[in-house]
Design a protein around this motif. Structure first.
Motif, PDB file in Angstrom:
ATOM      1  N   THR A 163     -12.958  17.793 128.382  1.00 16.14           N
ATOM      2  CA  THR A 163     -14.409  17.889 128.207  1.00 16.14           C
ATOM      3  C   THR A 163     -15.129  17.373 129.445  1.00 16.14           C
ATOM      4  OG1 THR A 163     -14.162  17.674 125.826  1.00 16.14           O
ATOM      5  CG2 THR A 163     -16.331  17.224 126.735  1.00 16.14           C
ATOM      6  N   VAL A 164     -14.653  16.269 130.001  1.00 17.14           N
ATOM      7  CA  VAL A 164     -15.248  15.765 131.241  1.00 17.14           C
ATOM      8  C   VAL A 164     -14.998  16.748 132.384  1.00 17.14           C
ATOM      9  CG1 VAL A 164     -15.166  13.894 132.953  1.00 17.14           C
ATOM     10  CG2 VAL A 164     -15.179  13.360 130.522  1.00 17.14           C
ATOM     11  N   ASP A 165     -13.808  17.367 132.409  1.00 20.02           N
ATOM     12  CA  ASP A 165     -13.520  18.388 133.425  1.00 20.02           C
ATOM     13  C   ASP A 165     -14.532  19.524 133.381  1.00 20.02           C
ATOM     14  OD1 ASP A 165     -11.385  17.208 134.604  1.00 20.02           O
ATOM     15  OD2 ASP A 165      -9.860  18.514 133.725  1.00 20.02           O
ATOM     16  N   LEU A 166     -14.846  19.961 132.185  1.00 17.15           N
ATOM     17  CA  LEU A 166     -15.790  21.066 132.062  1.00 17.15           C
ATOM     18  C   LEU A 166     -17.212  20.635 132.407  1.00 17.15           C
ATOM     19  CD1 LEU A 166     -14.514  22.825 128.853  1.00 17.15           C
ATOM     20  CD2 LEU A 166     -14.290  23.594 131.202  1.00 17.15           C
ATOM     21  N   ALA A 167     -17.587  19.432 132.028  1.00 17.64           N
ATOM     22  CA  ALA A 167     -18.950  18.955 132.283  1.00 17.64           C
ATOM     23  C   ALA A 167     -19.179  18.692 133.777  1.00 17.64           C
ATOM     24  CB  ALA A 167     -19.228  17.705 131.475  1.00 17.64           C
ATOM     25  N   LEU A 168     -18.187  18.171 134.453  1.00 14.49           N
ATOM     26  CA  LEU A 168     -18.306  17.821 135.880  1.00 14.49           C
ATOM     27  C   LEU A 168     -17.237  18.558 136.673  1.00 14.49           C
ATOM     28  CD1 LEU A 168     -18.617  13.979 135.322  1.00 14.49           C
ATOM     29  CD2 LEU A 168     -20.499  15.579 135.687  1.00 14.49           C
ATOM     30  N   TYR A 169     -17.265  19.851 136.665  1.00 12.49           N
ATOM     31  CA  TYR A 169     -16.171  20.695 137.139  1.00 12.49           C
ATOM     32  C   TYR A 169     -15.562  20.262 138.473  1.00 12.49           C
ATOM     33  CZ  TYR A 169     -13.547  24.806 138.466  1.00 12.49           C
ATOM     34  OH  TYR A 169     -12.562  25.659 138.865  1.00 12.49           O
ATOM     35  N   GLN A 170     -16.323  20.112 139.518  1.00 10.27           N
ATOM     36  CA  GLN A 170     -15.732  19.832 140.825  1.00 10.27           C
ATOM     37  C   GLN A 170     -15.383  18.357 141.029  1.00 10.27           C
ATOM     38  OE1 GLN A 170     -18.361  21.455 143.718  1.00 10.27           O
ATOM     39  NE2 GLN A 170     -17.526  23.508 143.506  1.00 10.27           N
ATOM     40  N   TYR A 171     -16.028  17.465 140.333  1.00 14.06           N
ATOM     41  CA  TYR A 171     -15.810  16.029 140.542  1.00 14.06           C
ATOM     42  C   TYR A 171     -15.171  15.370 139.326  1.00 14.06           C
ATOM     43  CZ  TYR A 171     -19.081  17.304 144.136  1.00 14.06           C
ATOM     44  OH  TYR A 171     -19.680  17.934 145.176  1.00 14.06           O
ATOM     45  N   SER A 172     -14.561  16.147 138.495  1.00 11.99           N
ATOM     46  CA  SER A 172     -14.111  15.661 137.201  1.00 11.99           C
ATOM     47  C   SER A 172     -12.936  14.697 137.249  1.00 11.99           C
ATOM     48  CB  SER A 172     -13.747  16.838 136.313  1.00 11.99           C
ATOM     49  OG  SER A 172     -12.666  17.539 136.882  1.00 11.99           O
ATOM     50  N   ILE A 173     -12.037  14.865 138.160  1.00  9.10           N
ATOM     51  CA  ILE A 173     -10.812  14.065 138.167  1.00  9.10           C
ATOM     52  C   ILE A 173     -11.103  12.573 138.313  1.00  9.10           C
ATOM     53  CG2 ILE A 173     -10.219  14.112 140.623  1.00  9.10           C
ATOM     54  CD1 ILE A 173      -7.728  15.037 138.002  1.00  9.10           C
ATOM     55  N   LEU A 174     -12.184  12.225 138.992  1.00 10.47           N
ATOM     56  CA  LEU A 174     -12.520  10.823 139.202  1.00 10.47           C
ATOM     57  C   LEU A 174     -12.931  10.119 137.914  1.00 10.47           C
ATOM     58  CD1 LEU A 174     -14.596  11.196 142.486  1.00 10.47           C
ATOM     59  CD2 LEU A 174     -12.202  10.521 142.242  1.00 10.47           C
ATOM     60  N   LEU A 175     -13.461  10.864 136.975  1.00 10.83           N
ATOM     61  CA  LEU A 175     -13.924  10.275 135.726  1.00 10.83           C
ATOM     62  C   LEU A 175     -13.045  10.652 134.537  1.00 10.83           C
ATOM     63  CD1 LEU A 175     -16.128   8.535 134.495  1.00 10.83           C
ATOM     64  CD2 LEU A 175     -17.491  10.600 134.193  1.00 10.83           C
ATOM     65  N   SER A 176     -12.536  11.881 134.521  1.00 11.30           N
ATOM     66  CA  SER A 176     -11.810  12.344 133.341  1.00 11.30           C
ATOM     67  C   SER A 176     -10.479  11.634 133.142  1.00 11.30           C
ATOM     68  CB  SER A 176     -11.599  13.846 133.393  1.00 11.30           C
ATOM     69  OG  SER A 176     -10.708  14.216 134.413  1.00 11.30           O
ATOM     70  N   VAL A 177      -9.752  11.389 134.200  1.00  6.99           N
ATOM     71  CA  VAL A 177      -8.441  10.766 134.050  1.00  6.99           C
ATOM     72  C   VAL A 177      -8.540   9.333 133.531  1.00  6.99           C
ATOM     73  CG1 VAL A 177      -6.366  10.036 135.287  1.00  6.99           C
ATOM     74  CG2 VAL A 177      -7.298  12.306 135.669  1.00  6.99           C
ATOM     75  N   PRO A 178      -9.364   8.468 134.126  1.00 10.46           N
ATOM     76  CA  PRO A 178      -9.456   7.115 133.562  1.00 10.46           C
ATOM     77  C   PRO A 178      -9.967   7.089 132.118  1.00 10.46           C
ATOM     78  CG  PRO A 178     -10.414   7.167 135.748  1.00 10.46           C
ATOM     79  CD  PRO A 178     -10.126   8.580 135.371  1.00 10.46           C
ATOM     80  N   LEU A 179     -10.957   7.913 131.809  1.00 10.18           N
ATOM     81  CA  LEU A 179     -11.463   7.954 130.433  1.00 10.18           C
ATOM     82  C   LEU A 179     -10.416   8.476 129.462  1.00 10.18           C
ATOM     83  CD1 LEU A 179     -15.139   9.192 130.881  1.00 10.18           C
ATOM     84  CD2 LEU A 179     -14.362   6.909 130.219  1.00 10.18           C
ATOM     85  N   ALA A 180      -9.677   9.487 129.881  1.00  7.51           N
ATOM     86  CA  ALA A 180      -8.633  10.034 129.020  1.00  7.51           C
ATOM     87  C   ALA A 180      -7.510   9.029 128.793  1.00  7.51           C
ATOM     88  CB  ALA A 180      -8.079  11.307 129.628  1.00  7.51           C
ATOM     89  N   LEU A 181      -7.118   8.323 129.830  1.00  9.59           N
ATOM     90  CA  LEU A 181      -6.075   7.302 129.673  1.00  9.59           C
ATOM     91  C   LEU A 181      -6.530   6.196 128.738  1.00  9.59           C
ATOM     92  CD1 LEU A 181      -4.729   7.028 133.321  1.00  9.59           C
ATOM     93  CD2 LEU A 181      -3.593   8.049 131.349  1.00  9.59           C
ATOM     94  N   LEU A 182      -7.774   5.794 128.875  1.00  7.94           N
ATOM     95  CA  LEU A 182      -8.321   4.763 127.993  1.00  7.94           C
ATOM     96  C   LEU A 182      -8.350   5.246 126.544  1.00  7.94           C
ATOM     97  CD1 LEU A 182      -9.706   1.973 127.786  1.00  7.94           C
ATOM     98  CD2 LEU A 182     -11.865   3.176 128.095  1.00  7.94           C
TER      99      LEU A 182
END
Length: 180
Positions: A143-162
């Motif tokens: 969901t974060v990947d889709l919301a922030l397509y080009q910059y998603s990895i910086l936020l999606s991975v830590p949130l997903a791990l949490l």
């Protein structure tokens, strides 16, 4: 009484969190790989997004299954709960290395899967973990990947791990805080 139970819950959660991160890192890696490959191949359109979600979920499910299959021969048939109980004091690196060894062992066991004596219990444990923890992990990441397509990895991975690690840890921490 409630405060001590709540304090115990968070204390146990903190202890087991490092043990849960290994399988979550593996899960998110495969989910991101599947989702990004799906978006690359099928495009950033409604059909491509749906296919990308399915590909990410399928790859994460396969990684979870292989990890549990690899753990099965070591006496950890539950796949996740017993690892949390035994690995809660080891820290991140030994737990992560153990998860990678279990994944590699699962890959080796895949060729003789039909001869696995307790295949049904392995499939059941994989499904339970996939539906609970991995769903939280994957849905947050994608969901974060889709919301922030080009910059998603910086936020999606830590949130997903949490999210995924907490979904794995929370039931066990709750049982321990209630004296179970």
């Amino acid at each position: 009484m409630r405060r001590s139970a709540l304090r115990g819950f968070f204390s146990y959660s903190k202890e087991m969190f490092a043990a849960a991160l290994g399988i979550e890192i593996l899960c998110i890696s495969f989910a991101e790989l599947g989702e990004n490959a799906g978006l690359y191949v099928f495009g950033f359109n409604p059909a491509g997004i749906a296919i990308a979600y399915a590909m990410g979920y399928a790859l994460a499910g396969a990684a979870t299954f292989l990890t549990i299959l690899g753990r099965h021969g070591t006496g950890d048939a539950c796949g996740c709960c017993s690892v949390l109980e035994h690995g809660d004091r080891k820290g991140f690196y030994p737990n992560f290395a153990g998860t990678m060894r279990d994944f590699a062992s699962g890959l080796k066991k895949l060729a003789r899967l039909q001869r696995e004596p307790e295949l049904w219990s392995i499939l059941k444990a994989s499904a339970v973990i996939l539906v609970t923890a991995e769903s939280a992990c994957i849905l947050v990441a994608e969901t974060v990947d889709l919301a922030l397509y080009q910059y998603s990895i910086l936020l999606s991975v830590p949130l997903a791990l949490l999210a995924g690690s907490f979904a794995v840890v929370a039931p066990q921490a709750y049982k321990k805080s209630r004296g179970g």
